[in-house]
Write a protein that holds these residues in place. Structure first.
Motif, PDB file in Angstrom:
ATOM      1  N   HIS A  83       0.839  -1.208   0.000  1.00 43.30           N
ATOM      2  CA  HIS A  83       0.000   0.000   0.000  1.00 43.30           C
ATOM      3  C   HIS A  83       0.874   1.258   0.000  1.00 43.30           C
ATOM      4  CE1 HIS A  83      -4.046   1.691   0.709  1.00 43.30           C
ATOM      5  NE2 HIS A  83      -3.387   2.678   1.263  1.00 43.30           N
ATOM      6  N   VAL A  84       1.844   1.295   0.886  1.00 49.49           N
ATOM      7  CA  VAL A  84       2.726   2.461   0.997  1.00 49.49           C
ATOM      8  C   VAL A  84       3.575   2.624  -0.261  1.00 49.49           C
ATOM      9  CG1 VAL A  84       4.721   3.401   2.240  1.00 49.49           C
ATOM     10  CG2 VAL A  84       2.780   2.468   3.521  1.00 49.49           C
ATOM     11  N   GLN A  85       4.175   1.543  -0.736  1.00 47.96           N
ATOM     12  CA  GLN A  85       5.064   1.649  -1.890  1.00 47.96           C
ATOM     13  C   GLN A  85       4.314   1.995  -3.171  1.00 47.96           C
ATOM     14  OE1 GLN A  85       7.642  -1.771  -2.152  1.00 47.96           O
ATOM     15  NE2 GLN A  85       8.789  -1.176  -0.337  1.00 47.96           N
ATOM     16  N   THR A  86       3.109   1.453  -3.358  1.00 48.02           N
ATOM     17  CA  THR A  86       2.354   1.792  -4.571  1.00 48.02           C
ATOM     18  C   THR A  86       1.923   3.253  -4.541  1.00 48.02           C
ATOM     19  OG1 THR A  86       0.285   0.916  -3.616  1.00 48.02           O
ATOM     20  CG2 THR A  86       1.575  -0.561  -5.045  1.00 48.02           C
ATOM     21  N   TYR A  87       1.563   3.744  -3.370  1.00 46.25           N
ATOM     22  CA  TYR A  87       1.233   5.166  -3.239  1.00 46.25           C
ATOM     23  C   TYR A  87       2.435   6.025  -3.651  1.00 46.25           C
ATOM     24  CZ  TYR A  87       0.433   9.737  -1.184  1.00 46.25           C
ATOM     25  OH  TYR A  87       0.322  11.088  -1.010  1.00 46.25           O
ATOM     26  N   LYS A  88       3.604   5.671  -3.121  1.00 49.48           N
ATOM     27  CA  LYS A  88       4.806   6.446  -3.420  1.00 49.48           C
ATOM     28  C   LYS A  88       5.186   6.385  -4.904  1.00 49.48           C
ATOM     29  CE  LYS A  88       7.012   6.404   1.101  1.00 49.48           C
ATOM     30  NZ  LYS A  88       8.204   5.997   1.850  1.00 49.48           N
ATOM     31  N   GLU A  89       4.883   5.289  -5.565  1.00 54.42           N
ATOM     32  CA  GLU A  89       5.168   5.156  -7.002  1.00 54.42           C
ATOM     33  C   GLU A  89       4.199   5.994  -7.835  1.00 54.42           C
ATOM     34  OE1 GLU A  89       7.390   3.157  -8.972  1.00 54.42           O
ATOM     35  OE2 GLU A  89       8.540   2.950  -7.119  1.00 54.42           O
ATOM     36  N   LEU A  90       2.931   6.062  -7.430  1.00 52.55           N
ATOM     37  CA  LEU A  90       1.900   6.718  -8.231  1.00 52.55           C
ATOM     38  C   LEU A  90       1.814   8.225  -7.982  1.00 52.55           C
ATOM     39  CD1 LEU A  90      -0.160   5.837 -10.356  1.00 52.55           C
ATOM     40  CD2 LEU A  90      -1.812   5.476  -8.511  1.00 52.55           C
ATOM     41  N   PHE A  91       2.131   8.662  -6.773  1.00 55.64           N
ATOM     42  CA  PHE A  91       1.966  10.071  -6.418  1.00 55.64           C
ATOM     43  C   PHE A  91       2.697  11.044  -7.353  1.00 55.64           C
ATOM     44  CE2 PHE A  91       3.048  13.992  -4.283  1.00 55.64           C
ATOM     45  CZ  PHE A  91       1.791  14.435  -3.880  1.00 55.64           C
ATOM     46  N   PRO A  92       3.949  10.791  -7.734  1.00 55.41           N
ATOM     47  CA  PRO A  92       4.628  11.754  -8.621  1.00 55.41           C
ATOM     48  C   PRO A  92       3.895  11.992  -9.947  1.00 55.41           C
ATOM     49  CG  PRO A  92       6.222  10.253  -7.671  1.00 55.41           C
ATOM     50  CD  PRO A  92       4.867   9.724  -7.315  1.00 55.41           C
ATOM     51  N   TYR A  93       3.203  10.982 -10.455  1.00 57.88           N
ATOM     52  CA  TYR A  93       2.443  11.158 -11.690  1.00 57.88           C
ATOM     53  C   TYR A  93       1.244  12.074 -11.455  1.00 57.88           C
ATOM     54  CZ  TYR A  93       5.286   7.391 -13.553  1.00 57.88           C
ATOM     55  OH  TYR A  93       6.349   6.631 -13.974  1.00 57.88           O
ATOM     56  N   ALA A  94       0.592  11.918 -10.324  1.00 57.77           N
ATOM     57  CA  ALA A  94      -0.535  12.787  -9.989  1.00 57.77           C
ATOM     58  C   ALA A  94      -0.053  14.221  -9.829  1.00 57.77           C
ATOM     59  CB  ALA A  94      -1.217  12.302  -8.707  1.00 57.77           C
ATOM     60  N   ARG A  95       1.050  14.409  -9.121  1.00 52.15           N
ATOM     61  CA  ARG A  95       1.598  15.753  -8.909  1.00 52.15           C
ATOM     62  C   ARG A  95       1.953  16.399 -10.251  1.00 52.15           C
ATOM     63  NH1 ARG A  95       6.444  16.418  -4.931  1.00 52.15           N
ATOM     64  NH2 ARG A  95       4.894  17.194  -3.493  1.00 52.15           N
ATOM     65  N   ALA A  96       2.625  15.657 -11.130  1.00 51.69           N
ATOM     66  CA  ALA A  96       3.028  16.199 -12.433  1.00 51.69           C
ATOM     67  C   ALA A  96       1.825  16.572 -13.281  1.00 51.69           C
ATOM     68  CB  ALA A  96       3.907  15.186 -13.162  1.00 51.69           C
ATOM     69  N   MET A  97       0.776  15.765 -13.251  1.00 55.08           N
ATOM     70  CA  MET A  97      -0.419  16.061 -14.053  1.00 55.08           C
ATOM     71  C   MET A  97      -1.067  17.371 -13.600  1.00 55.08           C
ATOM     72  SD  MET A  97      -0.537  13.768 -16.304  1.00 55.08           S
ATOM     73  CE  MET A  97      -2.131  13.639 -17.016  1.00 55.08           C
ATOM     74  N   ILE A  98      -1.193  17.551 -12.297  1.00 54.04           N
ATOM     75  CA  ILE A  98      -1.827  18.770 -11.779  1.00 54.04           C
ATOM     76  C   ILE A  98      -0.949  19.988 -12.044  1.00 54.04           C
ATOM     77  CG2 ILE A  98      -2.514  19.943  -9.638  1.00 54.04           C
ATOM     78  CD1 ILE A  98      -3.676  17.197  -8.754  1.00 54.04           C
ATOM     79  N   THR A  99       0.348  19.856 -11.869  1.00 53.29           N
ATOM     80  CA  THR A  99       1.255  20.973 -12.141  1.00 53.29           C
ATOM     81  C   THR A  99       1.230  21.350 -13.617  1.00 53.29           C
ATOM     82  OG1 THR A  99       2.687  20.312 -10.307  1.00 53.29           O
ATOM     83  CG2 THR A  99       3.645  21.781 -11.952  1.00 53.29           C
ATOM     84  N   THR A 100       1.265  20.369 -14.492  1.00 57.07           N
ATOM     85  CA  THR A 100       1.242  20.625 -15.932  1.00 57.07           C
ATOM     86  C   THR A 100      -0.074  21.256 -16.362  1.00 57.07           C
ATOM     87  OG1 THR A 100       2.755  18.789 -16.323  1.00 57.07           O
ATOM     88  CG2 THR A 100       1.460  19.549 -18.215  1.00 57.07           C
ATOM     89  N   LEU A 101      -1.184  20.747 -15.866  1.00 51.02           N
ATOM     90  CA  LEU A 101      -2.491  21.305 -16.220  1.00 51.02           C
ATOM     91  C   LEU A 101      -2.584  22.772 -15.828  1.00 51.02           C
ATOM     92  CD1 LEU A 101      -5.564  20.968 -17.060  1.00 51.02           C
ATOM     93  CD2 LEU A 101      -5.946  20.609 -14.624  1.00 51.02           C
ATOM     94  N   THR A 102      -2.219  23.086 -14.583  1.00 50.75           N
ATOM     95  CA  THR A 102      -2.357  24.468 -14.133  1.00 50.75           C
ATOM     96  C   THR A 102      -1.367  25.393 -14.839  1.00 50.75           C
ATOM     97  OG1 THR A 102      -1.002  23.934 -12.176  1.00 50.75           O
ATOM     98  CG2 THR A 102      -3.394  23.894 -11.906  1.00 50.75           C
TER      99      THR A 102
END
Length: 135
Positions: A83-102
């Motif tokens: 659970h912890v490791q998959t979160y850590k793997e996926l979070f950077p993609y979520a952060r990049a998507m929101i930063t790029t969109l804005t």
């Protein structure tokens, strides 16, 4: 030690409302949700929902992102670790998507803050067969 591998990810939902008038200051509120669904073949799907809204006027500014990742994990790894490791793997993609969109929307880029998932009591197994030491 890395016990999981991100095989693929996809954006399932991405909603963006930006009705902010020029020179308006807003205060952002971020929230995160994360769940993992397991299969019998050492594969799991992690699904993250990130929301960013204006605290005062969520109808004026909001972002909702739902991103899912497919992961392979090693045999015998505890689900808490997965659970912890998959979160850590996926979070950077979520952060990049929101930063790029804005950034591409003509506003100051938003970089959502990371959450230290290991400090949260969000995922814990209780063994019903385990005896309490007080017994």
């Amino acid at each position: 030690m890395k016990n999981v591998k991100l095989n693929a990810y996809k954006i399932e939902e991405f909603n963006f409302i930006n009705k902010i008038k020029a020179n308006t200051k807003i205060q952002l509120k971020n929230s995160y949700a994360y769940n993992v669904r397991y299969t019998n073949q050492n594969i799991c799907e992690g699904k993250m929902t990130v929301t960013v809204v204006d605290k005062e006027n969520p109808d004026t500014f909001s972002i909702k992102l739902v991103i899912a990742g497919i992961f392979a994990f090693d045999e015998g790894v505890e689900r808490e670790i997965i659970h912890v490791q998959t979160y850590k793997e996926l979070f950077p993609y979520a952060r990049a998507m929101i930063t790029t969109l804005t950034a591409n929307a003509g506003i100051k880029p938003i970089m959502i803050p990371d959450m230290n998932i290991e400090d949260r009591e969000i995922y814990r197994f209780d063994n019903p067969n385990k005896q309490n030491s007080a017994d």
